[in-house]
Design a protein around this motif. Structure first.
Motif, PDB file in Angstrom:
ATOM      1  N   VAL A 129     -12.452 -11.768  51.132  1.00 66.37           N
ATOM      2  CA  VAL A 129     -11.774 -12.467  52.181  1.00 66.37           C
ATOM      3  C   VAL A 129     -12.798 -12.934  53.313  1.00 66.37           C
ATOM      4  O   VAL A 129     -12.511 -14.038  53.698  1.00 66.37           O
ATOM      5  CB  VAL A 129     -10.730 -11.232  52.837  1.00 66.37           C
ATOM      6  N   SER A 130     -13.891 -12.199  53.203  1.00 66.92           N
ATOM      7  CA  SER A 130     -14.889 -12.646  54.417  1.00 66.92           C
ATOM      8  C   SER A 130     -15.836 -13.874  53.624  1.00 66.92           C
ATOM      9  O   SER A 130     -16.049 -14.827  54.604  1.00 66.92           O
ATOM     10  CB  SER A 130     -15.919 -11.304  54.694  1.00 66.92           C
ATOM     11  N   LYS A 131     -15.748 -14.040  52.394  1.00 68.69           N
ATOM     12  CA  LYS A 131     -16.296 -15.339  51.903  1.00 68.69           C
ATOM     13  C   LYS A 131     -15.544 -16.449  52.111  1.00 68.69           C
ATOM     14  O   LYS A 131     -15.928 -17.335  52.598  1.00 68.69           O
ATOM     15  CB  LYS A 131     -16.632 -14.799  50.310  1.00 68.69           C
ATOM     16  N   ARG A 132     -14.056 -16.222  51.859  1.00 66.32           N
ATOM     17  CA  ARG A 132     -13.415 -17.311  52.093  1.00 66.32           C
ATOM     18  C   ARG A 132     -13.366 -17.793  53.562  1.00 66.32           C
ATOM     19  O   ARG A 132     -13.267 -18.856  53.751  1.00 66.32           O
ATOM     20  CB  ARG A 132     -11.892 -16.808  51.394  1.00 66.32           C
ATOM     21  N   LYS A 133     -13.272 -16.454  54.275  1.00 72.77           N
ATOM     22  CA  LYS A 133     -13.329 -17.082  55.665  1.00 72.77           C
ATOM     23  C   LYS A 133     -14.643 -17.883  56.023  1.00 72.77           C
ATOM     24  O   LYS A 133     -14.620 -18.842  56.892  1.00 72.77           O
ATOM     25  CB  LYS A 133     -13.290 -15.826  56.694  1.00 72.77           C
ATOM     26  N   ARG A 134     -15.949 -17.563  55.669  1.00 68.92           N
ATOM     27  CA  ARG A 134     -17.003 -18.333  55.775  1.00 68.92           C
ATOM     28  C   ARG A 134     -16.846 -19.815  55.305  1.00 68.92           C
ATOM     29  O   ARG A 134     -17.398 -20.934  55.770  1.00 68.92           O
ATOM     30  CB  ARG A 134     -18.282 -17.669  55.284  1.00 68.92           C
ATOM     31  N   LEU A 135     -16.323 -19.892  54.091  1.00 69.40           N
ATOM     32  CA  LEU A 135     -16.330 -21.075  53.616  1.00 69.40           C
ATOM     33  C   LEU A 135     -15.074 -21.847  54.369  1.00 69.40           C
ATOM     34  O   LEU A 135     -15.368 -23.432  54.448  1.00 69.40           O
ATOM     35  CB  LEU A 135     -15.552 -21.104  52.023  1.00 69.40           C
ATOM     36  N   LEU A 136     -14.045 -21.584  54.852  1.00 72.71           N
ATOM     37  CA  LEU A 136     -13.234 -22.180  55.814  1.00 72.71           C
ATOM     38  C   LEU A 136     -13.729 -22.475  56.793  1.00 72.71           C
ATOM     39  O   LEU A 136     -13.531 -23.697  57.530  1.00 72.71           O
ATOM     40  CB  LEU A 136     -11.846 -21.181  55.949  1.00 72.71           C
ATOM     41  N   LYS A 137     -14.491 -21.727  57.521  1.00 73.71           N
ATOM     42  CA  LYS A 137     -15.257 -22.183  58.833  1.00 73.71           C
ATOM     43  C   LYS A 137     -16.321 -23.265  58.478  1.00 73.71           C
ATOM     44  O   LYS A 137     -16.385 -24.131  59.336  1.00 73.71           O
ATOM     45  CB  LYS A 137     -16.141 -20.872  59.172  1.00 73.71           C
ATOM     46  N   TYR A 138     -17.170 -23.292  57.280  1.00 71.46           N
ATOM     47  CA  TYR A 138     -17.681 -24.600  57.052  1.00 71.46           C
ATOM     48  C   TYR A 138     -17.053 -25.636  56.740  1.00 71.46           C
ATOM     49  O   TYR A 138     -17.517 -26.493  57.296  1.00 71.46           O
ATOM     50  CB  TYR A 138     -18.649 -23.898  55.769  1.00 71.46           C
ATOM     51  N   TYR A 139     -15.879 -25.290  56.080  1.00 69.47           N
ATOM     52  CA  TYR A 139     -15.126 -26.739  55.891  1.00 69.47           C
ATOM     53  C   TYR A 139     -14.324 -27.364  56.913  1.00 69.47           C
ATOM     54  O   TYR A 139     -14.328 -28.398  57.343  1.00 69.47           O
ATOM     55  CB  TYR A 139     -14.060 -26.293  54.936  1.00 69.47           C
ATOM     56  N   ALA A 140     -14.062 -26.776  57.776  1.00 66.78           N
ATOM     57  CA  ALA A 140     -13.657 -26.912  59.263  1.00 66.78           C
ATOM     58  C   ALA A 140     -14.497 -27.715  60.109  1.00 66.78           C
ATOM     59  O   ALA A 140     -14.392 -28.635  60.661  1.00 66.78           O
ATOM     60  CB  ALA A 140     -12.961 -25.954  60.174  1.00 66.78           C
TER      61      ALA A 140
END
Length: 93
Positions: A61-72
């Motif tokens: 979940v935290s890895k996906r959160k970091r990737l989503l933040k980067y993609y945003a």
């Protein structure tokens, strides 16, 4: 258990990536992580005392959160479209 099949992974990559072999794309990675998180959530809800899998779930979940933040940061409109396509909860910047 919490793994996904090669066929499911390939289907996610073709749906979210630029082409069928684009597994390194941020959209593909987020889609694969979302599928793994969904599977692991079901496992952890059935097996409440499996704390090792729970930690793995938290790391995903935290890895996906970091990737989503980067993609945003990189592509805000693409992030919003992906957020809607994957039915993710939370803030849409």
């Amino acid at each position: 258990m919490a793994t996904i099949t090669k066929e499911k992974t390939a289907e996610i990559i073709t749906r979210l990536g630029k082409n069928a072999s684009d597994s390194g794309n941020v959209r593909s990675q987020i889609g694969i992580l979302t599928e793994r998180i969904a599977n692991l959530t079901g496992h952890c809800s059935k097996n409440r005392k499996d704390v090792h899998s729970l930690r793995g779930l938290q790391m995903l979940v935290s890895k996906r959160k970091r990737l989503l933040k980067y993609y945003a940061r990189q592509d805000l409109e693409g992030y919003r479209a992906l957020h809607k396509e994957l039915n993710l909860r939370g803030n849409v910047s």
